[in-house]
Write a protein that holds these residues in place. Structure first.
Motif, PDB file in Angstrom:
ATOM      1  N   ARG A  87       0.800  -1.304   0.115  1.00 29.77           N
ATOM      2  CA  ARG A  87       0.096   0.124  -0.055  1.00 29.77           C
ATOM      3  C   ARG A  87       0.750   1.336   0.059  1.00 29.77           C
ATOM      4  O   ARG A  87       0.656   2.268  -0.730  1.00 29.77           O
ATOM      5  CB  ARG A  87      -0.884   0.018   1.222  1.00 29.77           C
ATOM      6  N   ARG A  88       1.880   1.112   0.900  1.00 25.05           N
ATOM      7  CA  ARG A  88       2.761   2.406   0.904  1.00 25.05           C
ATOM      8  C   ARG A  88       3.587   2.448  -0.569  1.00 25.05           C
ATOM      9  O   ARG A  88       3.779   3.716  -1.139  1.00 25.05           O
ATOM     10  CB  ARG A  88       3.851   2.383   1.809  1.00 25.05           C
ATOM     11  N   VAL A 130       2.494   1.474  -3.533  1.00 25.21           N
ATOM     12  CA  VAL A 130       1.587   2.298  -4.391  1.00 25.21           C
ATOM     13  C   VAL A 130       1.380   3.755  -4.229  1.00 25.21           C
ATOM     14  O   VAL A 130       1.307   4.434  -5.152  1.00 25.21           O
ATOM     15  CB  VAL A 130       0.205   1.449  -4.309  1.00 25.21           C
ATOM     16  N   GLU A 131       1.010   4.093  -2.815  1.00 23.39           N
ATOM     17  CA  GLU A 131       0.901   5.507  -2.548  1.00 23.39           C
ATOM     18  C   GLU A 131       1.981   6.303  -3.068  1.00 23.39           C
ATOM     19  O   GLU A 131       2.043   7.347  -3.521  1.00 23.39           O
ATOM     20  CB  GLU A 131       0.496   5.806  -1.194  1.00 23.39           C
ATOM     21  N   ASN A 132       3.255   6.030  -2.760  1.00 19.75           N
ATOM     22  CA  ASN A 132       4.525   6.723  -3.101  1.00 19.75           C
ATOM     23  C   ASN A 132       4.635   6.574  -4.790  1.00 19.75           C
ATOM     24  O   ASN A 132       5.169   7.566  -5.270  1.00 19.75           O
ATOM     25  CB  ASN A 132       5.677   5.930  -2.457  1.00 19.75           C
ATOM     26  N   THR A 133       4.496   5.580  -5.269  1.00 25.58           N
ATOM     27  CA  THR A 133       4.359   5.622  -6.844  1.00 25.58           C
ATOM     28  C   THR A 133       3.392   6.546  -7.474  1.00 25.58           C
ATOM     29  O   THR A 133       3.956   7.459  -8.345  1.00 25.58           O
ATOM     30  CB  THR A 133       4.195   4.129  -7.294  1.00 25.58           C
ATOM     31  N   ARG A 134       2.243   6.706  -6.773  1.00 23.79           N
ATOM     32  CA  ARG A 134       1.236   7.444  -7.311  1.00 23.79           C
ATOM     33  C   ARG A 134       1.715   8.879  -7.098  1.00 23.79           C
ATOM     34  O   ARG A 134       1.547   9.811  -7.799  1.00 23.79           O
ATOM     35  CB  ARG A 134       0.051   7.214  -6.766  1.00 23.79           C
ATOM     36  N   ASN A 135       2.286   9.359  -5.911  1.00 25.57           N
ATOM     37  CA  ASN A 135       2.873  10.628  -5.664  1.00 25.57           C
ATOM     38  C   ASN A 135       3.897  10.860  -6.620  1.00 25.57           C
ATOM     39  O   ASN A 135       4.021  12.163  -7.143  1.00 25.57           O
ATOM     40  CB  ASN A 135       3.098  10.628  -4.207  1.00 25.57           C
ATOM     41  N   ALA A 149      -1.411  16.535  -4.421  1.00 22.93           N
ATOM     42  CA  ALA A 149      -2.132  15.555  -3.939  1.00 22.93           C
ATOM     43  C   ALA A 149      -3.585  15.730  -4.688  1.00 22.93           C
ATOM     44  O   ALA A 149      -4.186  14.375  -4.961  1.00 22.93           O
ATOM     45  CB  ALA A 149      -2.711  16.283  -2.399  1.00 22.93           C
ATOM     46  N   ALA A 190      -2.427  13.396  -7.947  1.00 21.26           N
ATOM     47  CA  ALA A 190      -2.428  12.089  -7.200  1.00 21.26           C
ATOM     48  C   ALA A 190      -3.749  11.301  -7.244  1.00 21.26           C
ATOM     49  O   ALA A 190      -4.286  10.352  -7.485  1.00 21.26           O
ATOM     50  CB  ALA A 190      -1.801  12.050  -5.993  1.00 21.26           C
ATOM     51  N   GLU A 191      -4.920  12.311  -6.865  1.00 14.37           N
ATOM     52  CA  GLU A 191      -6.115  11.677  -6.739  1.00 14.37           C
ATOM     53  C   GLU A 191      -6.884  11.495  -8.215  1.00 14.37           C
ATOM     54  O   GLU A 191      -7.552  10.392  -8.393  1.00 14.37           O
ATOM     55  CB  GLU A 191      -7.256  12.721  -5.999  1.00 14.37           C
ATOM     56  N   ALA A 230      -5.358   8.327  -9.436  1.00 11.76           N
ATOM     57  CA  ALA A 230      -5.902   7.230  -8.774  1.00 11.76           C
ATOM     58  C   ALA A 230      -7.420   6.991  -9.277  1.00 11.76           C
ATOM     59  O   ALA A 230      -7.765   5.656  -9.512  1.00 11.76           O
ATOM     60  CB  ALA A 230      -5.992   7.438  -7.159  1.00 11.76           C
TER      61      ALA A 230
END
Length: 82
Positions: free
Chosen positions: A8-9, A11-16, A66, A69-70, A73
């Motif tokens: 999960r971390r 994926v979030e870091n990659t998205r950011n 942010a 990133a949304e 997502a």
């Protein structure tokens, strides 16, 4: 569970990271105006610019990152590039 949390971390870091790169790419396309990119890239640019204005001067960018990133997502940028 540990592996799932780590994933999960990641994926979030990659998205950011993708959000930062997308903002830089959108800004680069703005600098190249009046040249026009392909239609899919124009649509992706529009999706990014819908949530993040062109940078005219220095500003704090974490909110822009942010929002982008949304958008990433939700799949709007990927859908524009298909």
């Amino acid at each position: 569970m540990t592996a799932a949390n780590k994933l999960r971390r990641i994926v979030e870091n990659t998205r950011n990271t993708l959000a930062i790169e997308a903002m830089a790419a959108a800004q680069a396309l703005d600098f190249l105006a009046p040249l026009k990119p392909s239609k899919p890239l124009q649509q992706a640019h529009s999706a990014i610019r819908a949530v993040c204005a062109t940078m005219e001067k220095d500003r704090v960018m974490y909110q822009d990152f942010a929002r982008i990133a949304e958008v990433i997502a939700t799949g709007k940028v990927a859908a524009a590039l298909r």
